[in-house]
Scaffold this active site. Structure first.
Site, short mmCIF file in Angstrom:
data_model
loop_
_atom_site.label_atom_id
_atom_site.label_comp_id
_atom_site.label_asym_id
_atom_site.label_seq_id
_atom_site.Cartn_x
_atom_site.Cartn_y
_atom_site.Cartn_z
N ARG A 39 9.33 -7.63 -11.99
CA ARG A 39 8.71 -7.82 -10.67
C ARG A 39 8.83 -9.28 -10.28
O ARG A 39 8.36 -10.17 -10.99
CB ARG A 39 7.24 -7.41 -10.71
CG ARG A 39 6.55 -7.49 -9.36
CD ARG A 39 5.16 -6.88 -9.42
NE ARG A 39 4.17 -7.82 -9.95
CZ ARG A 39 2.88 -7.50 -10.13
NH1 ARG A 39 2.47 -6.26 -9.88
NH2 ARG A 39 2.04 -8.40 -10.58
N SER A 108 3.16 3.66 -7.06
CA SER A 108 1.78 3.21 -7.19
C SER A 108 0.87 3.99 -6.26
O SER A 108 1.23 4.29 -5.12
CB SER A 108 1.67 1.72 -6.84
OG SER A 108 2.31 0.92 -7.80
N LYS A 137 -2.17 -10.04 -8.83
CA LYS A 137 -1.74 -9.86 -7.45
C LYS A 137 -2.60 -10.72 -6.54
O LYS A 137 -3.80 -10.87 -6.76
CB LYS A 137 -1.85 -8.39 -7.03
CG LYS A 137 -0.69 -7.52 -7.51
CD LYS A 137 -0.70 -6.19 -6.77
CE LYS A 137 0.56 -5.40 -7.06
NZ LYS A 137 0.60 -4.14 -6.28
#
Length: 215
Positions: A39, A108, A137
């Site tokens: 990611r 997700s 996040k």
């Protein structure tokens, strides 16, 4: 081909590395990790592809499944095993169209309606969370708690990955609630020795007993 999820799913968040992401991936694979996701929200498309290719090469050599976050095009070009998409990314079926039927797509979810939609899609696994507060996040979704895993488990036979604030001490409880796998970021990547921490997870999770799953 149905995806069999290892109990540990490590997400390689590029913002947490002090060395090339490919080198970190190799160390985790050598420690026994068998499912990685890359990611990187900041990299250019060229850099993203180059890093994904280096991870894919290391993963193929060790029978480790490898997913790219968000970008089915990069996953396809890098030779990754699949892609993981969020609610704001390409829908599952469009990601599947890019990758083809032979590769995997994960998605997700953050509420039961999204879980139901994912269960009705061609997604190979469903990530649920954040289970606990998370700092990985910038703008996380609301915490759903361990009981959400139990409710999601009742809605689908697809593999469930629990994510968000997972730690070594919490991981077994999440599996017991019905998750097939736990996705870990900070508690491994920010450890003094990430590979050693990953080995701790693998040992702890192998001894854990997951809840019975639906047929």
């Amino acid at each position: 081909m149905r995806l069999v999820m290892p109990r540990l799913y490590v997400i390689l968040d590029a913002g947490m590395f002090s060395e090339p992401v490919g080198e970190s991936a190799k160390k985790l694979i050598e420690a026994g990790v068998r499912l990685l996701q890359y990611r990187d929200k900041q990299a250019s498309a060229r850099e993203l592809l180059a890093n994904a290719k280096s991870i894919a090469e290391a993963a193929r050599a060790s029978a480790c499944a490898f997913f790219v976050n968000d970008r089915p095009d990069v996953a396809y070009l890098a030779g990754a095993d699949g892609v993981h998409v969020g609610q704001e990314d390409l829908p599952v079926e469009q990601a599947r169209h890019v990758l083809g039927a032979e590769r995997w797509v994960g998605v997700s979810t953050h509420n039961l309606e999204q879980v139901q939609r994912a269960a009705a899609s061609s997604a190979d696994y469903i990530a649920v969370g954040p289970i606990f507060p998370t700092g990985s996040k910038a703008n996380p979704d609301p915490v759903v708690g361990v009981d959400f895993v139990r409710r999601a488990r009742a809605l689908t036979a697809k593999p469930i990955v629990a994510i968000g604030g997972i730690t070594l001490d919490r991981a077994a409880d999440v599996l017991a609630a019905g998750a097939d796998s736990v996705a870990v970021i900070s508690d491994i990547l920010q450890a003094k020795d990430p590979a050693a921490r990953a080995r701790e997870y693998i040992q702890r999770l192998e001894a854990a007993q997951p809840a019975a799953r639906r047929d």
